[in-house]
Design a protein around this motif. Structure first.
Motif, PDB file in Angstrom:
ATOM      1  N   GLU A 389     -13.590 -27.469  46.320  1.00 52.10           N
ATOM      2  CA  GLU A 389     -13.006 -26.281  46.959  1.00 52.10           C
ATOM      3  C   GLU A 389     -13.599 -24.987  46.403  1.00 52.10           C
ATOM      4  O   GLU A 389     -13.709 -23.977  47.116  1.00 52.10           O
ATOM      5  CB  GLU A 389     -11.482 -26.279  46.807  1.00 52.10           C
ATOM      6  N   ASP A 390     -14.003 -25.014  45.113  1.00 55.50           N
ATOM      7  CA  ASP A 390     -14.650 -23.824  44.543  1.00 55.50           C
ATOM      8  C   ASP A 390     -16.060 -23.659  45.100  1.00 55.50           C
ATOM      9  O   ASP A 390     -16.519 -22.531  45.331  1.00 55.50           O
ATOM     10  CB  ASP A 390     -14.699 -23.921  43.013  1.00 55.50           C
ATOM     11  N   LEU A 391     -16.738 -24.762  45.312  1.00 49.95           N
ATOM     12  CA  LEU A 391     -18.065 -24.695  45.938  1.00 49.95           C
ATOM     13  C   LEU A 391     -17.960 -24.063  47.318  1.00 49.95           C
ATOM     14  O   LEU A 391     -18.811 -23.245  47.709  1.00 49.95           O
ATOM     15  CB  LEU A 391     -18.670 -26.098  46.047  1.00 49.95           C
ATOM     16  N   THR A 392     -16.891 -24.414  48.038  1.00 51.88           N
ATOM     17  CA  THR A 392     -16.685 -23.840  49.366  1.00 51.88           C
ATOM     18  C   THR A 392     -16.405 -22.338  49.265  1.00 51.88           C
ATOM     19  O   THR A 392     -16.925 -21.536  50.054  1.00 51.88           O
ATOM     20  CB  THR A 392     -15.502 -24.539  50.067  1.00 51.88           C
ATOM     21  N   ARG A 393     -15.575 -21.944  48.288  1.00 54.42           N
ATOM     22  CA  ARG A 393     -15.224 -20.521  48.114  1.00 54.42           C
ATOM     23  C   ARG A 393     -16.457 -19.664  47.886  1.00 54.42           C
ATOM     24  O   ARG A 393     -16.529 -18.529  48.341  1.00 54.42           O
ATOM     25  CB  ARG A 393     -14.275 -20.356  46.924  1.00 54.42           C
ATOM     26  N   GLY A 459     -27.466   1.111  39.340  1.00 58.46           N
ATOM     27  CA  GLY A 459     -27.664   1.176  40.782  1.00 58.46           C
ATOM     28  C   GLY A 459     -28.551   0.051  41.284  1.00 58.46           C
ATOM     29  O   GLY A 459     -29.342   0.229  42.206  1.00 58.46           O
ATOM     30  N   LEU A 460     -28.411  -1.124  40.684  1.00 58.06           N
ATOM     31  CA  LEU A 460     -29.288  -2.253  41.013  1.00 58.06           C
ATOM     32  C   LEU A 460     -28.682  -3.038  42.172  1.00 58.06           C
ATOM     33  O   LEU A 460     -28.007  -4.062  41.992  1.00 58.06           O
ATOM     34  CB  LEU A 460     -29.456  -3.140  39.778  1.00 58.06           C
ATOM     35  N   ALA A 461     -28.894  -2.560  43.372  1.00 61.78           N
ATOM     36  CA  ALA A 461     -28.283  -3.165  44.556  1.00 61.78           C
ATOM     37  C   ALA A 461     -28.836  -4.548  44.862  1.00 61.78           C
ATOM     38  O   ALA A 461     -28.200  -5.341  45.566  1.00 61.78           O
ATOM     39  CB  ALA A 461     -28.486  -2.246  45.760  1.00 61.78           C
ATOM     40  N   THR A 462     -30.020  -4.853  44.363  1.00 60.00           N
ATOM     41  CA  THR A 462     -30.636  -6.145  44.676  1.00 60.00           C
ATOM     42  C   THR A 462     -30.027  -7.288  43.869  1.00 60.00           C
ATOM     43  O   THR A 462     -30.292  -8.460  44.156  1.00 60.00           O
ATOM     44  CB  THR A 462     -32.147  -6.099  44.384  1.00 60.00           C
ATOM     45  N   LEU A 463     -29.211  -6.984  42.863  1.00 52.14           N
ATOM     46  CA  LEU A 463     -28.582  -8.028  42.054  1.00 52.14           C
ATOM     47  C   LEU A 463     -27.254  -8.422  42.694  1.00 52.14           C
ATOM     48  O   LEU A 463     -26.299  -7.645  42.714  1.00 52.14           O
ATOM     49  CB  LEU A 463     -28.356  -7.528  40.623  1.00 52.14           C
ATOM     50  N   ILE A 464     -27.190  -9.612  43.228  1.00 57.98           N
ATOM     51  CA  ILE A 464     -25.969 -10.100  43.882  1.00 57.98           C
ATOM     52  C   ILE A 464     -24.897 -10.319  42.811  1.00 57.98           C
ATOM     53  O   ILE A 464     -25.159 -10.934  41.775  1.00 57.98           O
ATOM     54  CB  ILE A 464     -26.249 -11.413  44.638  1.00 57.98           C
ATOM     55  N   ASP A 465     -23.691  -9.823  43.058  1.00 51.19           N
ATOM     56  CA  ASP A 465     -22.636  -9.896  42.045  1.00 51.19           C
ATOM     57  C   ASP A 465     -21.354 -10.500  42.632  1.00 51.19           C
ATOM     58  O   ASP A 465     -20.533  -9.788  43.216  1.00 51.19           O
ATOM     59  CB  ASP A 465     -22.357  -8.503  41.489  1.00 51.19           C
ATOM     60  N   PRO A 466     -21.165 -11.807  42.474  1.00 55.16           N
ATOM     61  CA  PRO A 466     -19.957 -12.458  43.007  1.00 55.16           C
ATOM     62  C   PRO A 466     -18.808 -12.524  41.999  1.00 55.16           C
ATOM     63  O   PRO A 466     -17.795 -13.177  42.253  1.00 55.16           O
ATOM     64  CB  PRO A 466     -20.469 -13.872  43.311  1.00 55.16           C
ATOM     65  N   MET A 467     -18.910 -11.844  40.839  1.00 56.02           N
ATOM     66  CA  MET A 467     -17.987 -12.093  39.739  1.00 56.02           C
ATOM     67  C   MET A 467     -16.595 -11.494  39.938  1.00 56.02           C
ATOM     68  O   MET A 467     -15.676 -11.807  39.174  1.00 56.02           O
ATOM     69  CB  MET A 467     -18.601 -11.599  38.430  1.00 56.02           C
ATOM     70  N   ASP A 468     -16.409 -10.651  40.967  1.00 53.52           N
ATOM     71  CA  ASP A 468     -15.056 -10.161  41.258  1.00 53.52           C
ATOM     72  C   ASP A 468     -14.119 -11.309  41.599  1.00 53.52           C
ATOM     73  O   ASP A 468     -12.904 -11.224  41.367  1.00 53.52           O
ATOM     74  CB  ASP A 468     -15.079  -9.173  42.436  1.00 53.52           C
ATOM     75  N   ASP A 469     -14.655 -12.362  42.172  1.00 56.70           N
ATOM     76  CA  ASP A 469     -13.832 -13.491  42.622  1.00 56.70           C
ATOM     77  C   ASP A 469     -13.754 -14.620  41.589  1.00 56.70           C
ATOM     78  O   ASP A 469     -13.192 -15.680  41.878  1.00 56.70           O
ATOM     79  CB  ASP A 469     -14.396 -14.053  43.935  1.00 56.70           C
ATOM     80  N   ASP A 472     -12.252 -18.093  36.267  1.00 56.57           N
ATOM     81  CA  ASP A 472     -12.427 -18.867  35.041  1.00 56.57           C
ATOM     82  C   ASP A 472     -13.801 -19.536  35.051  1.00 56.57           C
ATOM     83  O   ASP A 472     -14.615 -19.290  35.941  1.00 56.57           O
ATOM     84  CB  ASP A 472     -11.313 -19.919  34.889  1.00 56.57           C
ATOM     85  N   MET A 473     -14.057 -20.387  34.049  1.00 56.79           N
ATOM     86  CA  MET A 473     -15.371 -21.030  33.932  1.00 56.79           C
ATOM     87  C   MET A 473     -15.607 -22.061  35.037  1.00 56.79           C
ATOM     88  O   MET A 473     -16.755 -22.377  35.356  1.00 56.79           O
ATOM     89  CB  MET A 473     -15.503 -21.697  32.564  1.00 56.79           C
ATOM     90  N   ALA A 474     -14.538 -22.587  35.638  1.00 56.81           N
ATOM     91  CA  ALA A 474     -14.716 -23.520  36.756  1.00 56.81           C
ATOM     92  C   ALA A 474     -15.323 -22.790  37.946  1.00 56.81           C
ATOM     93  O   ALA A 474     -16.185 -23.330  38.661  1.00 56.81           O
ATOM     94  CB  ALA A 474     -13.376 -24.156  37.133  1.00 56.81           C
ATOM     95  N   ASP A 475     -14.894 -21.546  38.176  1.00 56.86           N
ATOM     96  CA  ASP A 475     -15.504 -20.747  39.246  1.00 56.86           C
ATOM     97  C   ASP A 475     -16.968 -20.450  38.944  1.00 56.86           C
ATOM     98  O   ASP A 475     -17.838 -20.526  39.823  1.00 56.86           O
ATOM     99  CB  ASP A 475     -14.738 -19.434  39.409  1.00 56.86           C
ATOM    100  N   THR A 476     -17.234 -20.098  37.692  1.00 62.73           N
ATOM    101  CA  THR A 476     -18.631 -19.835  37.301  1.00 62.73           C
ATOM    102  C   THR A 476     -19.481 -21.083  37.514  1.00 62.73           C
ATOM    103  O   THR A 476     -20.637 -20.995  37.950  1.00 62.73           O
ATOM    104  CB  THR A 476     -18.698 -19.382  35.837  1.00 62.73           C
ATOM    105  N   ALA A 477     -18.909 -22.251  37.209  1.00 68.86           N
ATOM    106  CA  ALA A 477     -19.632 -23.513  37.420  1.00 68.86           C
ATOM    107  C   ALA A 477     -19.991 -23.697  38.891  1.00 68.86           C
ATOM    108  O   ALA A 477     -21.079 -24.189  39.222  1.00 68.86           O
ATOM    109  CB  ALA A 477     -18.791 -24.688  36.926  1.00 68.86           C
ATOM    110  N   ALA A 478     -19.081 -23.315  39.794  1.00 67.37           N
ATOM    111  CA  ALA A 478     -19.350 -23.451  41.233  1.00 67.37           C
ATOM    112  C   ALA A 478     -20.508 -22.564  41.668  1.00 67.37           C
ATOM    113  O   ALA A 478     -21.339 -22.966  42.493  1.00 67.37           O
ATOM    114  CB  ALA A 478     -18.086 -23.107  42.023  1.00 67.37           C
TER     115      ALA A 478
END
Length: 573
Positions: A389-393, A459-469, A472-478
């Protein structure tokens, strides 16, 4: 004790308490001391002893209260005042405590030892600039005090003013050759800023002299040698220091690090069991492999950092067919991740102590299991897995097209208590630009904490940043699961990527941790990890090596002309 206690009862109390202290069983000694204080509320030494025991077990707030009680009964005791102030600084109460330290020093300008003790409280929490100002003021009142002068030189070095501090010490040695005895102070300061080679060179004359070599000095020499990847040479210094002071926790841990970094795992894991109390969690029923765990409940306790727990959780595989009920107590960021390892493993919070028969810290498992599996490091990966489910998120990350997707982490925890040189374990987003500017890859941020703010600042817009979501470390693993490569400094994400079996490039200091051994770019812990070792001072060298290697990973490297003529055999290979 109270008058109604018989002499026999009092003697038994003293004998029982002495026995616990001799065995370093601080946790059991604490209630004993509390009992004695209840019997005799005016037992001033009891409050001070309680404070020391609470400090040793990491209960700094309660330790401060105990020392304050001792001071209330004996307000002129400088030792207890120092201990109380040390607790307050450890608790982070800098603004309220620094003025009290300065007042303490001002009240004891006739005593060099107490001045240095007061200043050391500032130094211990890296308040070196304040310590320098304090010592400079004291030296105006005691201009001929060579002890204060050498201490000021050390503080200047520790604050980053190495040339100024060294010049002051050299001047002191020139004017007073007998001050060679202060060399250990300078050696310690140079080690604190990572000038290990210079520290060894400064120490040579002192080592050859007939002056006594303290356990602290021997420990600093050993630490410098380990940092310079000369761990085998460090071992005799640790042993010599322990011969002087067998209970010195720094030396005991230093010897463990030297043994492990040199690859002497059997002795190293055994010695590692003597690591400092501050690196341990509360444990009441220790198990270190002595008895059968079949049919029993074994509590495994996460100790030290998140990366350490990820590294050593691999050992639970050996309990699968033992009929053991396994409970793992870890911090919140790891709980969901570890709960996904196996159905026969339960997970609880690090501070919980559910009913259990036996317990063992995760970092003690190599020692506890050594009699069954030897010293071979189990390196089968992956041994951690993300949740579907985290992979899907996190499946909504932008499609990289034909580009490879690379995750980056440029900074770990600061941990100022380890000295200025420890900063070299981390970098900055700006320093990572030689990697991030390579347009043939798409980069994904895996950085959390304050350093993540550097993305917005740059101002590095080219760096994708999904870390708001990320929770925990399980999310980082996904997120990691969808990446082609992770480039990280020596922090928990590097361990996580390795445990997931993903390609990971770890950028580390020249004086890297014992677990990465010496002079190799691979590791027996993670078969998919490649290590880039930096030169002393910063991670810039390691970053440049990784940036230079990245085009080869991406398949975009251009062939350079060479003067080498290849043989037929080389071409066939």
């Amino acid at each position: 004790m109270n008058a109604f206690l018989s002499q026999t009862t009092e003697q038994k109390y003293i004998n029982d308490l002495t026995s616990l202290l001799e065995k370093n069983d601080y946790l059991s000694a604490i209630p004993q001391v509390r009992s004695g204080i209840r019997s005799k509320p005016s037992w001033v030494e009891g409050y001070a002893l309680l404070g020391r025991l609470l400090w040793q077990t990491g209960q700094h707030n309660e330790a401060a209260d105990a020392f304050q009680d001792a001071i209330r009964l004996q307000p002129d005791n400088p030792e207890w005042q120092i201990q109380f102030l040390r607790c307050k600084m450890k608790l982070g109460e800098f603004e309220q405590t620094v003025p009290k330290i300065l007042n303490f020093v001002a009240n004891h300008t006739d005593n060099s030892s107490l001045i240095i003790e007061g200043v050391s409280l500032l130094s211990e929490v890296s308040q070196h600039d304040v310590a320098v100002a304090c010592l400079t003021w004291c030296l105006k009142k005691r201009p001929d005090d060579s002890v204060l002068c050498s201490t000021l030189a050390a503080e200047l070095i520790s604050s980053g003013r190495a040339s100024e501090g060294s010049a002051l010490f050299i001047d002191l040695m020139t004017r007073h050759p007998d001050t060679i005895g202060y060399t250990p102070i300078i050696v310690a300061a140079l080690g604190n800023i990572g000038e290990f080679d210079f520290a060894l060179r400064i120490s040579e004359a002192y080592q050859e002299s007939d002056l006594p070599k303290s356990s602290a000095f021997l420990n600093n020499i050993a630490c410098a040698l380990v940092a310079l990847n000369r761990s085998e040479e460090a071992i005799p210094y640790c042993e010599a220091g322990l011969a002087i002071e067998p209970e010195n926790e720094d030396l005991r841990f230093g010897l463990a690090a030297a043994l492990l970094k040199s690859g002497a795992f059997e002795k190293g894991w055994r010695q590692h069991e003597l690591r400092p109390a501050l690196l341990r969690r509360r444990e009441s029923r220790p198990w270190r492999g002595e008895e059968d765990v079949h049919g029993k409940t074994l509590l495994l306790i996460g100790d030290q950092g998140l990366g350490d727990c990820i590294q050593f959780i691999r050992y639970i595989r050996f309990f699968k067919d033992t009929g053991t009920r396994l409970i793992v107590a870890v911090e919140a960021p790891l709980q969901r991740l570890f709960a996904n390892m196996a159905v026969w493993v339960e997970v609880c919070d690090i501070d919980e102590r559910p009913e259990h028969d036996l317990s063992c810290p995760l970092l003690s498992l190599p020692f506890a299991l050594m009699r069954f599996i030897g010293t071979t490091i189990p390196a089968e990966v992956p041994y951690l897995h993300p949740y579907p489910e985290d992979l899907t998120r996190f499946s909504s990350l932008p499609d990289p097209g034909n580009k490879k997707r690379i995750g980056v982490v440029w900074s770990g925890a600061k941990r100022a208590q380890y000295g200025l040189f420890y900063r070299a374990r981390s970098s900055s987003l700006k320093d990572f630009l030689p990697i991030l500017e390579q347009k043939e890859a798409e980069f994904v941020n895996l950085q959390l904490g304050e350093p993540r703010d550097e993305i917005r600042e740059a101002g590095l817009a080219t760096l994708i940043d999904p870390m708001d979501d990320v929770r925990d470390m399980a999310d980082t693993a996904a997120i990691i699961q969808s990446l082609d490569l992770i480039i990280s400094v020596d922090t928990s994400v590097a361990h996580l990527a390795g445990a997931l079996g993903k390609p990971v490039w770890m950028l580390t200091r020249s004086d890297c941790c014992w677990r990465w051994l010496e002079d190799r770019d691979d590791t027996p812990w993670y078969p998919t990890m490649r290590i880039f070792r930096s030169e002393p001072g910063s991670l810039q060298h390691a970053i440049s090596l990784a940036a230079r290697e990245l085009p080869h990973f991406l398949g975009t490297a251009r062939l350079q002309p060479s003067d080498h003529t290849y043989s037929k055999d080389e071409v066939l290979v």
